[in-house]
Design a protein around this motif. Structure first.
Motif, PDB file in Angstrom:
ATOM      1  N   LEU A 101      17.110  10.196  -1.002  1.00 11.35           N
ATOM      2  CA  LEU A 101      15.654  10.248  -0.962  1.00 11.35           C
ATOM      3  C   LEU A 101      15.181   9.704   0.377  1.00 11.35           C
ATOM      4  N   SER A 102      14.457  10.536   1.120  1.00  9.77           N
ATOM      5  CA  SER A 102      14.024  10.166   2.464  1.00  9.77           C
ATOM      6  C   SER A 102      12.723   9.353   2.406  1.00  9.77           C
ATOM      7  N   ILE A 103      12.829   8.072   2.730  1.00 11.02           N
ATOM      8  CA  ILE A 103      11.680   7.174   2.732  1.00 11.02           C
ATOM      9  C   ILE A 103      11.770   6.271   3.952  1.00 11.02           C
ATOM     10  N   GLU A 104      10.669   6.128   4.679  1.00 11.36           N
ATOM     11  CA  GLU A 104      10.625   5.182   5.793  1.00 11.36           C
ATOM     12  C   GLU A 104      10.345   3.800   5.222  1.00 11.36           C
ATOM     13  N   LEU A 105      11.292   2.886   5.396  1.00 11.90           N
ATOM     14  CA  LEU A 105      11.263   1.582   4.748  1.00 11.90           C
ATOM     15  C   LEU A 105      10.962   0.483   5.761  1.00 11.90           C
ATOM     16  N   GLY A 106      10.155  -0.496   5.359  1.00 10.78           N
ATOM     17  CA  GLY A 106       9.834  -1.607   6.251  1.00 10.78           C
ATOM     18  C   GLY A 106       9.542  -2.873   5.468  1.00 10.78           C
ATOM     19  N   LEU A 107       9.258  -3.960   6.197  1.00  6.18           N
ATOM     20  CA  LEU A 107       8.942  -5.257   5.603  1.00  6.18           C
ATOM     21  C   LEU A 107       7.513  -5.657   5.952  1.00  6.18           C
ATOM     22  N   GLU A 108       6.845  -6.330   5.007  1.00  5.23           N
ATOM     23  CA  GLU A 108       5.506  -6.868   5.233  1.00  5.23           C
ATOM     24  C   GLU A 108       5.496  -8.343   4.863  1.00  5.23           C
ATOM     25  N   GLN A 109       4.674  -9.140   5.542  1.00  8.46           N
ATOM     26  CA  GLN A 109       4.569 -10.563   5.224  1.00  8.46           C
ATOM     27  C   GLN A 109       3.646 -10.813   4.035  1.00  8.46           C
ATOM     28  N   GLU A 110       2.702  -9.929   3.799  1.00  7.22           N
ATOM     29  CA  GLU A 110       1.777 -10.054   2.673  1.00  7.22           C
ATOM     30  C   GLU A 110       1.615  -8.699   2.004  1.00  7.22           C
ATOM     31  N   ILE A 111       1.661  -8.683   0.678  1.00  3.31           N
ATOM     32  CA  ILE A 111       1.428  -7.462  -0.083  1.00  3.31           C
ATOM     33  C   ILE A 111       0.512  -7.821  -1.253  1.00  3.31           C
ATOM     34  N   GLU A 112      -0.651  -7.212  -1.302  1.00  6.62           N
ATOM     35  CA  GLU A 112      -1.632  -7.500  -2.340  1.00  6.62           C
ATOM     36  C   GLU A 112      -1.839  -6.277  -3.236  1.00  6.62           C
ATOM     37  N   PRO A 113      -2.150  -6.510  -4.513  1.00  6.20           N
ATOM     38  CA  PRO A 113      -2.447  -5.380  -5.406  1.00  6.20           C
ATOM     39  C   PRO A 113      -3.690  -4.630  -4.941  1.00  6.20           C
ATOM     40  N   LEU A 114      -3.788  -3.373  -5.321  1.00  8.24           N
ATOM     41  CA  LEU A 114      -4.989  -2.601  -5.042  1.00  8.24           C
ATOM     42  C   LEU A 114      -6.129  -3.041  -5.955  1.00  8.24           C
ATOM     43  N   PHE A 115      -5.757  -3.605  -7.109  1.00  6.11           N
ATOM     44  CA  PHE A 115      -6.734  -4.107  -8.084  1.00  6.11           C
ATOM     45  C   PHE A 115      -6.101  -5.289  -8.809  1.00  6.11           C
ATOM     46  N   ASP A 116      -6.875  -6.373  -8.988  1.00  4.33           N
ATOM     47  CA  ASP A 116      -6.384  -7.539  -9.707  1.00  4.33           C
ATOM     48  C   ASP A 116      -7.438  -7.939 -10.731  1.00  4.33           C
ATOM     49  N   SER A 117      -7.077  -7.889 -11.995  1.00  4.94           N
ATOM     50  CA  SER A 117      -8.022  -8.209 -13.061  1.00  4.94           C
ATOM     51  C   SER A 117      -8.540  -9.634 -12.932  1.00  4.94           C
ATOM     52  N   ASN A 118      -7.816 -10.506 -12.267  1.00  9.85           N
ATOM     53  CA  ASN A 118      -8.239 -11.902 -12.095  1.00  9.85           C
ATOM     54  C   ASN A 118      -9.470 -12.017 -11.220  1.00  9.85           C
ATOM     55  N   ASP A 119      -9.732 -10.966 -10.422  1.00 11.58           N
ATOM     56  CA  ASP A 119     -10.878 -10.993  -9.516  1.00 11.58           C
ATOM     57  C   ASP A 119     -12.181 -10.573 -10.196  1.00 11.58           C
ATOM     58  N   LEU A 120     -12.097 -10.115 -11.428  1.00 14.51           N
ATOM     59  CA  LEU A 120     -13.279  -9.621 -12.115  1.00 14.51           C
ATOM     60  C   LEU A 120     -14.197 -10.774 -12.502  1.00 14.51           C
ATOM     61  N   VAL A 121     -15.472 -10.573 -12.312  1.00 16.98           N
ATOM     62  CA  VAL A 121     -16.459 -11.582 -12.704  1.00 16.98           C
ATOM     63  C   VAL A 121     -16.608 -11.588 -14.224  1.00 16.98           C
ATOM     64  N   LEU A 122     -16.529 -10.413 -14.817  1.00 15.68           N
ATOM     65  CA  LEU A 122     -16.699 -10.262 -16.261  1.00 15.68           C
ATOM     66  C   LEU A 122     -15.495 -10.817 -16.994  1.00 15.68           C
TER      67      LEU A 122
END
Length: 239
Positions: free
Chosen positions: A214-235
């Motif tokens: 499977l051809s995938i360009e692979l790399g490393l990141e120092q920070e990775i955050e979710p696109l959505f986090d239920s903990n951030d909801l005000v409700l």
């Protein structure tokens, strides 16, 4: 796009079969660490895999929080924690994950926010739906309002969080595995780019992707955050 992502999730799941949570000290992959109790400013009671133990951490940890991290046993039995990274809040509760398999998850080969919303509303209208799944589907619907497909699911007993966001012909995604930590990437013009938080995950995935051709360009990141986090909801939906 979806077929490439399905293959990637499948490969990540297969890697999990070779890592046992009964092994407490695993230097080949990140491991899930639950903070049971803070004993003093540097000592904590932790659950690592299926084992409970007391050790030190120079990083301040939060009781009840789960982390990914590298865990080693050095000379003289000295235990060392490193590269601790907080897991999404929902990883603390296995009941928040849907009991669906990969085949069911990827039945649709196209990405449709409208179809996904219809599916979620149908589930939420089911009067027999358990309370924990009602909360999960509600979070999924709230994520969809931010144009994020948020799907926490259990595959062969392992927790996996998949999030996708489609914009300007590019599919952005976030995948969190118990045994690989968080991954993020994108698919554009037929190419798949993938970034890991942990070097051990990078090395393991590189070998697995090569074997799967499977051809995938692979790399490393120092920070990775979710696109959505239920903990951030005000409700507050816990009630």
């Amino acid at each position: 796009m979806i077929s490439s992502l399905q293959k990637l999730v499948g490969i990540g799941s297969d890697i999990g079969k070779t890592s046992s949570s009964s092994v407490p000290f695993n230097s080949t992959l990140p491991i899930s660490i639950a903070v049971l109790k803070k004993i003093d400013p540097m000592r904590y009671r932790l659950k690592v895999g299926r084992k409970e133990l007391t050790t030190k951490s120079h990083k301040t940890l939060k009781e009840g929080q789960s982390y990914w991290g590298n865990f080693f046993e050095g000379k003289g039995g000295v235990l060392t924690l490193s590269h601790l990274y907080k897991q999404p809040t929902l990883f603390e509760n296995a009941e928040a994950f849907l009991p669906i398999g990969l085949d069911k998850l990827f039945e649709e080969k196209t990405l449709s926010y409208t179809q996904f919303k219809t599916f979620l509303l149908e589930q939420l209208c089911d009067e027999t739906l358990p309370k924990n799944l009602f909360q999960t589907y509600t979070y999924m619907l709230l994520a969809l309002n931010k144009h994020v497909l948020h799907v926490p699911f259990l595959h062969e007993g392992k927790k996996i969080l998949l999030q996708m966001h489609y914009e300007n012909s590019v599919l952005h995604f976030y995948i969190a595995f118990e045994h690989l930590g968080p991954l993020q990437g994108r698919i554009e013009t037929g190419k798949l780019f993938l970034f890991c938080l942990y070097e051990t995950s990078f090395i393991t995935l590189k070998k697995a992707l090569h074997q799967a051709n499977l051809s995938i360009e692979l790399g490393l990141e120092q920070e990775i955050e979710p696109l959505f986090d239920s903990n951030d909801l005000v409700l507050d939906l816990k009630g």
